[in-house]
Design an enzyme around this catalytic site. Structure first.
Site, PDB file in Angstrom:
ATOM      1  N   HIS A   1       0.754  -1.221  -0.100  1.00  0.00           N
ATOM      2  CA  HIS A   1       0.027   0.066  -0.096  1.00  0.00           C
ATOM      3  C   HIS A   1       0.751   1.100  -0.140  1.00  0.00           C
ATOM      4  CE1 HIS A   1      -2.908   2.818   2.209  1.00  0.00           C
ATOM      5  NE2 HIS A   1      -3.151   2.796   0.908  1.00  0.00           N
TER       6      HIS A   1
ATOM      7  N   CYS B   1      -0.374   0.317   9.805  1.00  0.00           N
ATOM      8  CA  CYS B   1      -0.601   1.819   9.427  1.00  0.00           C
ATOM      9  C   CYS B   1      -1.987   2.030   8.887  1.00  0.00           C
ATOM     10  CB  CYS B   1       0.450   1.998   8.257  1.00  0.00           C
ATOM     11  SG  CYS B   1       2.095   1.988   8.688  1.00  0.00           S
ATOM     12  N   HIS B   2      -2.471   1.208   7.963  1.00  0.00           N
ATOM     13  CA  HIS B   2      -3.636   1.304   7.204  1.00  0.00           C
ATOM     14  C   HIS B   2      -4.554   0.102   7.311  1.00  0.00           C
ATOM     15  CE1 HIS B   2      -0.878   4.328   5.571  1.00  0.00           C
ATOM     16  NE2 HIS B   2      -1.836   4.962   5.661  1.00  0.00           N
ATOM     17  N   GLY B   3      -4.198  -0.731   8.014  1.00  0.00           N
ATOM     18  CA  GLY B   3      -5.253  -2.007   8.173  1.00  0.00           C
ATOM     19  C   GLY B   3      -5.130  -2.984   6.931  1.00  0.00           C
TER      20      GLY B   3
END
Lengths: 468, 273
Positions: free
Chosen positions: B218, B237-239
């Protein structure tokens, strides 16, 4: 005009056909008698002999030339100056020359004096006195003549060309011989030369002018029957093949203002039909001299280039033939700084002939050659010489009609093929005389022609030497 | 050997050997000085340093006279006396005989020369290419730098079920020793349902070892091992959730974790890079 001849309007072909035939008779001892009768008040009679410097070896080189000098100095029948006086009392001219493969003596006289001329010639050829005092006197004369010949740079160049192209063989000898030989040749050497080479089967008695063949043969039978035709113990001299070596000789002399360069590849012998095509090729290349008025508009491409870029003072192609080999090349005289340029352009012209000779220039060359062939035969002396030469080289007189037919048969494709056969990728022989400080070296003759690379490959024989 | 070669040039009338007897070795050459009452056409003030100085004054190229200390003196008279030296020592076999035409062997001699040139050319090109590439490649990365690009991992150090992280090329490298349960679980996953469809067996060489670059596809964070909903990795960080094969299952990452180039060397070692 003599006898007020009427001018006939015949075509070129008709004129050629109307030339009287050359009649040839062979005597019992092998002497060939040939003549061309024409209605003239004068005639030329001569003896052409198959003898020359090619038949000599290192020790006897110069004997033929020496012999030629002594020939006019008296015979056994007419000693001292009696011979010359008798010739002059006829009002006749006596002349002779020696070359590498033949010797000739001829007399130009009135037609009515032909029998006398034949007798004089037979005396000269068979009975030369070779007197010792005369021999000693001639030594100095010949040495002086050699010194004078040294100033004729064109001849010097051609002598060097032969010396390098045929190195190690008999054709390398100069006609005149070396100074050492001139000083050392004895009467015995000269007599032996005459005995060996002045034999009837190797001679041709040729005549042209207002004579009749029958009378000529009678005179020959009367005076030439005694000419020997036999060799002792079968010691017939054979003429070995002369090896051609692609090589170079440079006689550098920076005191001379110009450079003389001659370049040649091995060409065919006399009897080879390729000679006609090579002569056409030479006619395409053309000749040039600074005094030519054509300037840039000359039909010879090389000449036009020479004018435009100021490449040379003069150039001429040549096709010298011997019995089984020859030299086909060109010779030029130029300023020392333009040697490489001229060499490049001349070889470029050769390459162009090999690959892209065009129909129009071949036609032009053929016409030029026909004209030259015919124009060359003006006068009884030229015709007589022509007869003598042809009989020695070809065994028969080739009539103008046949020459014309052979020339007509040449086309552009033949020129390209024959030129490629002799020129392309062959090693040339080069002779250079004079100031050559800026002369690098000639290419071996192929397309890419890179100076350095191909000059290292001298396939022909190797030597690339510099001789002073 | 001292030798003096002088052109007779302006003295030619006095030293012209061709017209007079050639002096033998014991007889002296004609004196090279003119009679006193005659003018010598030579500028005595100009220094005569070499043969070329004299030659410029000559009326035409004259004789060459050479005398030396311990070699015979010689006089060349005329061009007829110039003899082309014998080069038999250098000739090829085919052209040794002066009585045979050189045309017959011309093709084979040329062929040999061209062949040698071609072979020499090819060899030279090969050698030149090698030399040039050797010099130029010396400018590229050196062996110690190249060594940094590979990593050798001892597999027996990693117990089953454990994921080990190494630093490789500045990035984290995950080496996971998978259990049989994990292997079969990953094999059964429906490939068509995946965001980045890849079968597990396409991503591994030996199914029990999965080697991945531990950088989230990502935005580049490092996922945590043995975390997330799919028994694999989880990027905090963003799952993004990855499975035990490193494939993206849930979250914003678009692609599966990268599988680097690796090779199993022997039973116990893998070389990555």
């Amino acid at each position: 005009a003599w006898g007020g001849q009427r001018r006939l309007s015949l075509s070129y072909a008709q004129t050629l056909q109307n030339i009287p035939e050359t009649q040839v008779t062979t005597l019992e001892n092998g002497l060939r008698v040939a003549s061309e009768e024409s209605n003239q008040p004068t005639c030329t009679v001569g003896v052409w002999i198959e003898a020359g410097s090619r038949y000599e070896d290192t020790k006897t080189n110069g004997a033929g030339f020496f012999m030629e000098h002594l020939a006019f100095k008296g015979t056994k029948k007419r000693p001292g100056s009696a011979f010359e006086k008798e010739v002059e009392s006829l009002g006749a001219h006596l002349n002779g020359y020696t070359s590498r493969e033949q010797t000739a003596f001829y007399i130009k006289a009135f037609s009515k004096d032909m029998p006398k001329a034949v007798e004089l010639l037979s005396d000269l050829v068979q009975n030369c006195e070779l007197e010792n005092s005369q021999i000693e006197k001639e030594r100095g004369v010949i040495l002086q003549e050699l010194k004078e010949m040294d100033s004729n740079l064109t001849d010097v160049t051609f002598d060097y060309l032969h010396a390098t192209a045929y190195q190690g063989t008999a054709l390398a000898h100069t006609v005149e011989g070396t100074t050492e030989n001139i000083k050392k040749l004895t009467r015995a050497d000269l007599a032996s030369y005459v005995d060996t080479h002045f034999k009837a089967p190797r001679m041709v008695l040729a005549a042209a002018g207002g004579i009749s063949h029958r009378e000529l043969v009678d005179a020959a039978k009367q005076h030439f029957t005694g000419t020997s035709f036999a060799y002792k113990e079968g010691s017939v001299p054979s003429l070995p093949r002369c090896r051609f070596t692609g090589s170079e000789i440079r006689a550098r002399d920076d005191a001379l203002p110009l450079a003389h360069i001659a370049l040649a590849v091995e060409g065919p012998g006399w009897a080879d039909p390729d000679n006609v095509v090579l002569n056409v090729a030479n006619a395409i290349i053309g000749r040039y001299d600074r005094t030519f008025g054509g300037g840039k508009n000359q039909s010879s491409r090389l000449a036009a280039l020479a004018v435009e870029h100021n490449l040379c003072h003069s150039f001429e192609p040549f096709n010298t033939s011997y019995s089984d080999t020859g030299l086909f090349g060109f010779h030029f005289v130029c300023d020392p700084l333009s040697i490489d340029d001229m060499m490049f352009c001349a070889q470029g012209e050769w390459m162009r002939l090999c690959t892209s000779a065009t129909d129009s220039e071949v036609t032009r060359a053929k016409n030029y050659l026909r004209n030259a062939m015919v124009a060359q035969l003006d006068g009884t002396t030229r015709v007589c010489e022509n007869i003598g030469n042809h009989l020695l080289h070809y065994g028969r007189r080739i009539p103008l009609e046949e020459w014309d037919a052979r020339i007509s048969a040449v086309d552009a494709r033949m020129v390209r093929d024959v030129c490629s056969k002799y020129i392309y990728d062959k090693c040339p022989a080069v002779a250079a005389v004079g100031e050559q400080s800026s002369y690098v070296c000639p290419d071996s003759l192929n397309h890419s022609g890179s100076l350095l690379v191909s000059s290292c490959l001298c396939m022909g024989g190797v030597p690339r030497h510099i001789c002073h | 050997m001292l030798s003096v070669a002088a052109r007779a040039g302006p003295f030619a009338p006095f030293v012209s050997a061709a017209a007079h007897a050639v002096p033998g070795p014991l007889r002296p050459l004609a004196p090279a000085v003119a009679h006193r009452d005659r003018k010598v056409p030579l500028d005595p003030k100009r220094p005569l340093l070499c043969r070329e100085s004299l030659s410029g004054r000559a009326a035409r190229g004259g004789l060459v006279v050479s005398a030396s200390l311990n070699a015979p003196a010689s006089v060349r008279c005329v061009h007829n006396d110039v003899a082309v030296p014998d080069f038999s020592a250098y000739r090829r076999q085919d052209v040794q005989d002066a009585r045979a035409s050189s045309q017959g062997s011309s093709d084979s001699r040329k062929g040999f020369s061209y062949l040698m040139t071609a072979a020499a050319g090819v060899t030279t090109a090969y050698v030149a290419k090698n030399v040039v590439t050797q010099f130029i490649s010396s400018l590229s990365a050196s062996a110690d730098v190249l060594a940094l690009s590979k990593i050798e991992i001892k597999l027996s150090d990693i117990p089953e079920g454990k994921n080990m992280a190494f630093k490789w090329r500045g990035k984290p490298l995950f080496v996971r020793h998978r259990t049989q349960a994990e292997i079969s679980q990953e094999a059964e996953v429906d490939v068509s349902q995946l965001r980045d469809p890849q079968h597990d067996l396409d991503r591994v060489k030996k199914p029990e070892w999965v080697i991945l670059v531990g950088v989230c596809t990502h935005l580049g964070c490092v996922p945590i091992a043995n975390a997330g909903d799919y028994g694999g990795y989880y990027c905090p960080c963003h799952g993004s959730h990855y499975d035990a094969s490193g494939r993206i299952r849930k979250g914003p990452a678009p692609l599966n974790l990268e599988v680097p180039v690796y090779q199993f060397v022997g039973d116990d070692t893998v070389v990555v890079g």
